[in-house]
Write an enzyme that holds these catalytic residues in place. Structure first.
Site, PDB file in Angstrom:
ATOM      1  N   SER A   1      -0.551 109.626  49.528  1.00 57.38           N
ATOM      2  CA  SER A   1      -1.599 109.129  49.759  1.00 57.38           C
ATOM      3  C   SER A   1      -2.818 109.881  49.714  1.00 57.38           C
ATOM      4  O   SER A   1      -3.115 110.651  50.719  1.00 57.38           O
ATOM      5  CB  SER A   1      -1.627 108.144  51.010  1.00 57.38           C
ATOM      6  OG  SER A   1      -0.473 107.318  51.134  1.00 57.38           O
TER       7      SER A   1
ATOM      8  N   ASP B   1      -0.362 118.712  40.383  1.00 61.00           N
ATOM      9  CA  ASP B   1      -1.229 119.607  40.178  1.00 61.00           C
ATOM     10  C   ASP B   1      -0.175 120.896  39.395  1.00 61.00           C
ATOM     11  O   ASP B   1      -0.932 121.427  38.312  1.00 61.00           O
ATOM     12  CB  ASP B   1      -2.037 120.183  41.235  1.00 61.00           C
ATOM     13  CG  ASP B   1      -2.688 119.284  41.873  1.00 61.00           C
ATOM     14  OD1 ASP B   1      -3.478 118.355  41.468  1.00 61.00           O
ATOM     15  OD2 ASP B   1      -2.647 119.365  43.286  1.00 61.00           O
TER      16      ASP B   1
ATOM     17  N   HIS C   1      -5.916 119.414  47.225  1.00 60.06           N
ATOM     18  CA  HIS C   1      -5.822 118.313  46.121  1.00 60.06           C
ATOM     19  C   HIS C   1      -6.859 117.501  45.995  1.00 60.06           C
ATOM     20  O   HIS C   1      -6.936 116.346  46.505  1.00 60.06           O
ATOM     21  CB  HIS C   1      -4.393 117.706  46.449  1.00 60.06           C
ATOM     22  CG  HIS C   1      -4.165 116.483  45.227  1.00 60.06           C
ATOM     23  ND1 HIS C   1      -4.003 116.803  43.976  1.00 60.06           N
ATOM     24  CD2 HIS C   1      -4.285 115.248  45.273  1.00 60.06           C
ATOM     25  CE1 HIS C   1      -3.860 115.817  43.280  1.00 60.06           C
ATOM     26  NE2 HIS C   1      -4.361 114.865  44.123  1.00 60.06           N
TER      27      HIS C   1
ATOM     28  N   ASN D   1      -7.525 103.932  52.913  1.00 61.34           N
ATOM     29  CA  ASN D   1      -6.294 104.797  53.166  1.00 61.34           C
ATOM     30  C   ASN D   1      -6.062 105.632  54.501  1.00 61.34           C
ATOM     31  O   ASN D   1      -4.847 105.653  55.042  1.00 61.34           O
ATOM     32  CB  ASN D   1      -6.203 105.847  52.045  1.00 61.34           C
ATOM     33  CG  ASN D   1      -5.804 105.000  50.761  1.00 61.34           C
ATOM     34  OD1 ASN D   1      -5.648 103.785  50.840  1.00 61.34           O
ATOM     35  ND2 ASN D   1      -5.754 105.719  49.561  1.00 61.34           N
TER      36      ASN D   1
HETATM   37  P1  NAD Z   1      -0.692 101.310  44.180  1.00 63.76           P
HETATM   38  O1  NAD Z   1      -1.826 100.317  44.235  1.00 63.76           O
HETATM   39  O2  NAD Z   1       0.040 101.074  42.669  1.00 63.76           O
HETATM   40  O3  NAD Z   1       0.593 101.246  45.177  1.00 63.76           O
HETATM   41  C1  NAD Z   1       0.104 101.380  46.592  1.00 63.76           C
HETATM   42  C2  NAD Z   1       1.199 100.565  47.263  1.00 63.76           C
HETATM   43  O4  NAD Z   1       0.882 100.680  48.718  1.00 63.76           O
HETATM   44  C3  NAD Z   1       1.250  99.175  47.100  1.00 63.76           C
HETATM   45  O5  NAD Z   1       2.424  98.664  46.638  1.00 63.76           O
HETATM   46  C4  NAD Z   1       0.717  98.574  48.380  1.00 63.76           C
HETATM   47  O6  NAD Z   1       1.274  97.147  48.700  1.00 63.76           O
HETATM   48  C5  NAD Z   1       1.397  99.552  49.240  1.00 63.76           C
HETATM   49  N1  NAD Z   1       0.773  99.631  50.723  1.00 63.76           N
HETATM   50  C6  NAD Z   1      -0.645  99.446  51.068  1.00 63.76           C
HETATM   51  N2  NAD Z   1      -0.631  99.458  52.315  1.00 63.76           N
HETATM   52  C7  NAD Z   1       0.507  99.598  52.935  1.00 63.76           C
HETATM   53  C8  NAD Z   1       1.169  99.976  53.896  1.00 63.76           C
HETATM   54  N3  NAD Z   1       0.208  99.682  55.347  1.00 63.76           N
HETATM   55  N4  NAD Z   1       2.273 100.215  54.269  1.00 63.76           N
HETATM   56  C9  NAD Z   1       3.147 100.164  53.283  1.00 63.76           C
HETATM   57  N5  NAD Z   1       2.601 100.017  52.102  1.00 63.76           N
HETATM   58  C10 NAD Z   1       1.462  99.781  51.776  1.00 63.76           C
HETATM   59  O7  NAD Z   1      -1.352 102.707  44.344  1.00 63.76           O
HETATM   60  P2  NAD Z   1      -0.492 104.057  43.710  1.00 63.76           P
HETATM   61  O8  NAD Z   1      -0.976 104.225  42.174  1.00 63.76           O
HETATM   62  O9  NAD Z   1       0.969 103.957  43.680  1.00 63.76           O
HETATM   63  O10 NAD Z   1      -1.208 105.120  44.659  1.00 63.76           O
HETATM   64  C11 NAD Z   1      -1.155 105.282  45.970  1.00 63.76           C
HETATM   65  C12 NAD Z   1      -1.625 106.355  46.473  1.00 63.76           C
HETATM   66  O11 NAD Z   1      -1.365 107.532  45.896  1.00 63.76           O
HETATM   67  C13 NAD Z   1      -3.176 106.405  46.304  1.00 63.76           C
HETATM   68  O12 NAD Z   1      -3.732 106.707  47.347  1.00 63.76           O
HETATM   69  C14 NAD Z   1      -3.390 107.386  45.200  1.00 63.76           C
HETATM   70  O13 NAD Z   1      -4.886 108.112  45.075  1.00 63.76           O
HETATM   71  C15 NAD Z   1      -2.396 108.488  45.702  1.00 63.76           C
HETATM   72  N6  NAD Z   1      -1.926 109.458  44.520  1.00 63.76           N
HETATM   73  C16 NAD Z   1      -1.683 110.884  45.092  1.00 63.76           C
HETATM   74  C17 NAD Z   1      -1.507 111.791  44.142  1.00 63.76           C
HETATM   75  C18 NAD Z   1      -1.230 112.854  44.479  1.00 63.76           C
HETATM   76  O14 NAD Z   1      -1.112 114.012  43.710  1.00 63.76           O
HETATM   77  N7  NAD Z   1      -0.996 113.607  46.142  1.00 63.76           N
HETATM   78  C19 NAD Z   1      -1.202 111.253  42.936  1.00 63.76           C
HETATM   79  C20 NAD Z   1      -1.566 110.071  42.215  1.00 63.76           C
HETATM   80  C21 NAD Z   1      -1.894 109.089  43.255  1.00 63.76           C
HETATM   81  C1  LMR Z   2      -4.191 112.815  40.813  1.00 59.87           C
HETATM   82  O1  LMR Z   2      -4.472 113.776  41.053  1.00 59.87           O
HETATM   83  O2  LMR Z   2      -3.948 112.082  39.824  1.00 59.87           O
HETATM   84  C2  LMR Z   2      -4.147 111.807  42.189  1.00 59.87           C
HETATM   85  O3  LMR Z   2      -4.789 112.534  42.975  1.00 59.87           O
HETATM   86  C3  LMR Z   2      -4.653 110.394  41.816  1.00 59.87           C
HETATM   87  C4  LMR Z   2      -6.444 110.551  41.459  1.00 59.87           C
HETATM   88  O4  LMR Z   2      -6.913 109.653  42.182  1.00 59.87           O
HETATM   89  O5  LMR Z   2      -7.019 111.150  40.584  1.00 59.87           O
END
Ligand code: NAD
Ligand code: LMR
Length: 345
Positions: free
Chosen positions: A139, A171, A205, A115
């Site tokens: 992300s 959170d 986070h 990432n």
């Molecule tokens: P996912 O795999 O379902 O979706 C990710 C998307 O990103 C995909 O559609 C993929 O094609 C796209 N992608 C990849 N590289 C890319 C690029 N260079 N440009 C544009 N798009 C691109 O994953 P998700 O479940 O949606 O999770 C995404 C991210 O969010 C993960 O890193 C996850 O850990 C994070 N997340 C963060 C939190 C938070 O609280 N901050 C909570 C949940 C998930």
């Molecule tokens: C969350 O808190 O749900 C996200 O950060 C995704 C994870 O990896 O737990």
């Protein structure tokens, strides 16, 4: 839809709260993913969003075509990889859930290798096409991806620390749910709880860098001993519950889509001139700078130019001071890792 009035407004109300109208183009990078799709749908229903630009390396035009049939005012267009410039042109808010999610047994830091470069490259595109946009990073690992984004902007000479946010709203959403479950509050009480809990998260986070300050909420009074310890642990490791339940197919997506839409709504309300809009978010912060921690999540007042005011952490109990002591070294390492990666790139 709902006017902001008292401190007891619910998170659900916040998600659809409107204030003065202005043209607000929101771009979602990673819009085809597990978070991107539901969050984009919720943003389409937010009356403050006037234009939605959905970008992904795959699938965004299809998602946009689908969402564009929802009968709300915002226009909605999808863009593929070659079109990132068009996707970002004129964007005032950019939300980034692009990147891979965890599988059971992984930490958020295990996502770094994949990432970090995704976020770096998207930061380069934003620096070129929308350097003044408000950037909301979802992300993971957020503790590192926010500093990466900042370093790319610094290199490009366009960094404004007031306009970069790590989204830690999930959170807060979880805390309010878990606390109200323990306290057995009915939905009406839960609404009050939400607001209080909205004030209690500090740090970053990820695991121990999430520091719940339960002593600062009335609703948590009486949660002591093992129940207190269990609640703190559940808040810190709530993400793991979802990762395990999804058994290798991903992490939180729907609750994160909800949380992301809430954060964007608050951000736009601040941008539109509404006063006293406060959200906990991970920003460049003076709070623990003297201890080498450059970014921190605390309550932040949002305004026309992004960060208006960073609130202090407030009074801590002895247990919370211990939690904070455990948070800071890890957070410092996560931040340094992001900064080093970006500098070396
Ligand atoms: P996912 O795999 O379902 O979706 C990710 C998307 O990103 C995909 O559609 C993929 O094609 C796209 N992608 C990849 N590289 C890319 C690029 N260079 N440009 C544009 N798009 C691109 O994953 P998700 O479940 O949606 O999770 C995404 C991210 O969010 C993960 O890193 C996850 O850990 C994070 N997340 C963060 C939190 C938070 O609280 N901050 C909570 C949940 C998930
Ligand atoms: C969350 O808190 O749900 C996200 O950060 C995704 C994870 O990896 O737990």
């Amino acid at each position: 839809m709902f006017a902001r009035s008292t401190a007891a407004r619910t998170l659900a109300q916040r998600a659809f709260s409107s204030s003065a109208r202005a043209e607000r183009k929101v771009a979602v990078l990673g819009a085809g993913g597990g978070i991107g799709q539901p969050m984009s749908l919720l943003l389409k229903t937010d009356p403050l969003v006037t234009s939605l630009s959905l970008y992904d390396i795959r699938g965004a035009p299809g998602v946009a075509a689908d969402i564009s049939h929802v009968n709300t005012k915002a226009s909605c267009k999808g863009y593929e990889q070659a079109d990132i410039g068009s996707a970002l042109k004129g964007a005032e808010v950019v939300v980034i859930p692009a990147g891979v999610p965890r599988k059971p047994g992984m930490t958020r830091d295990d996502l770094f290798n994949t990432n970090a470069s995704i976020v770096r490259d998207l930061a380069k595109a934003c620096a070129e096409h929308c350097p003044k946009a408000m950037i909301c990073i979802i992300s993971n690992p957020v503790n590192s991806t926010v500093p990466i984004f900042a370093e790319v902007f610094k290199k490009a000479g366009v960094f404004d620390p007031k306009r970069l946010f790590g989204v830690t709203t999930l959170d807060v959403v979880r805390s309010s749910t878990f606390l109200s479950q323990i306290q057995g509050t009915d939905p009406k009480d839960t609404r009050v709880t939400v607001m209080y809990v909205g004030d209690i998260l500090r740090g970053g986070h990820s695991g121990v860098t999430i520091v719940p300050l339960l002593s600062q909420t009335e609703v948590a009074k009486g949660v002591t001993g093992q129940a207190y310890k269990d609640l703190v642990k559940r808040i810190q490791f709530g993400g793991d519950e979802v990762v395990q339940a999804k058994a290798g197919t991903g992490s939180a997506t729907l609750s994160m889509g909800y949380a992301g839409a809430i954060f964007v709504n608050s951000l736009i309300r601040g941008m539109n001139g509404e006063k006293n809009v406060v959200e906990p978010t991970f920003v460049k912060s003076p709070l623990f700078e003297s201890e080498g921690v450059e970014y921190f999540s605390s309550n932040v007042e949002l305004g026309a130019n992004g960060v208006e005011k960073i609130h202090p952490v407030g009074q801590l109990s002895a247990e919370e001071q211990e939690l904070l002591n455990a948070c800071l070294p890890d957070l410092k390492k996560n931040i340094a890792k992001g900064v080093e990666f970006a500098k070396a790139s």
